[in-house]
Write a protein that holds these residues in place. Structure first.
Motif, PDB file in Angstrom:
ATOM      1  N   LEU A  19       0.827  -1.206   0.000  1.00 15.82           N
ATOM      2  CA  LEU A  19       0.000   0.000   0.000  1.00 15.82           C
ATOM      3  C   LEU A  19       0.862   1.258   0.000  1.00 15.82           C
ATOM      4  O   LEU A  19       0.573   2.220  -0.717  1.00 15.82           O
ATOM      5  CB  LEU A  19      -0.946  -0.005   1.202  1.00 15.82           C
ATOM      6  N   SER A  20       1.926   1.258   0.783  1.00 15.53           N
ATOM      7  CA  SER A  20       2.822   2.411   0.821  1.00 15.53           C
ATOM      8  C   SER A  20       3.543   2.612  -0.503  1.00 15.53           C
ATOM      9  O   SER A  20       3.709   3.747  -0.965  1.00 15.53           O
ATOM     10  CB  SER A  20       3.855   2.254   1.944  1.00 15.53           C
ATOM     11  N   MET A  21       3.972   1.518  -1.123  1.00 15.95           N
ATOM     12  CA  MET A  21       4.637   1.605  -2.425  1.00 15.95           C
ATOM     13  C   MET A  21       3.688   2.240  -3.440  1.00 15.95           C
ATOM     14  O   MET A  21       4.047   3.155  -4.164  1.00 15.95           O
ATOM     15  CB  MET A  21       5.071   0.217  -2.895  1.00 15.95           C
ATOM     16  N   PHE A  22       2.455   1.763  -3.482  1.00 16.89           N
ATOM     17  CA  PHE A  22       1.466   2.313  -4.401  1.00 16.89           C
ATOM     18  C   PHE A  22       1.200   3.784  -4.099  1.00 16.89           C
ATOM     19  O   PHE A  22       1.090   4.603  -5.007  1.00 16.89           O
ATOM     20  CB  PHE A  22       0.155   1.522  -4.323  1.00 16.89           C
ATOM     21  N   ASP A  23       1.083   4.113  -2.826  1.00 18.42           N
ATOM     22  CA  ASP A  23       0.797   5.483  -2.412  1.00 18.42           C
ATOM     23  C   ASP A  23       1.857   6.444  -2.942  1.00 18.42           C
ATOM     24  O   ASP A  23       1.554   7.591  -3.241  1.00 18.42           O
ATOM     25  CB  ASP A  23       0.726   5.532  -0.884  1.00 18.42           C
ATOM     26  N   GLY A  24       3.099   5.976  -3.097  1.00 15.08           N
ATOM     27  CA  GLY A  24       4.184   6.818  -3.586  1.00 15.08           C
ATOM     28  C   GLY A  24       4.250   6.952  -5.097  1.00 15.08           C
ATOM     29  O   GLY A  24       5.050   7.739  -5.616  1.00 15.08           O
TER      30      GLY A  24
END
Length: 82
Positions: A19-24
């Motif tokens: 989720l964090s990777m996508f958020d970036g």
């Protein structure tokens, strides 16, 4: 396209890392995620956090590994999942 392999992460950290990777990502960018678990539960989280702002394509369905391409198609507020 970047490949993000989460198979070596602790199970408890995999969803939040993805989720964090996508958020970036910027709008129009995508990441290929390689995981060692059925990602259907993760896709439900994507629907909850990002609504219609993503594209989800299963490139390879496991077991033992799943390859998912996740693309950002609109700018959304950060999910706060870092």
């Amino acid at each position: 396209m970047m490949v993000y392999d989460v198979r070596r992460l602790a199970s408890a950290n995999k969803d939040s890392a993805i989720l964090s990777m996508f958020d970036g990502l910027h709008t129009g960018e995508a990441v290929q995620v390689v995981c060692d678990f059925d990602p259907s539960r993760l896709e439900r989280k994507f629907r909850a956090f990002f609504a219609e702002g993503y594209e989800w394509t299963c490139l390879r369905s496991g077991p033992p590994d799943w390859h998912i391409e996740i693309g950002k198609i609109s700018t959304l507020p950060e999910c706060g999942c870092k």
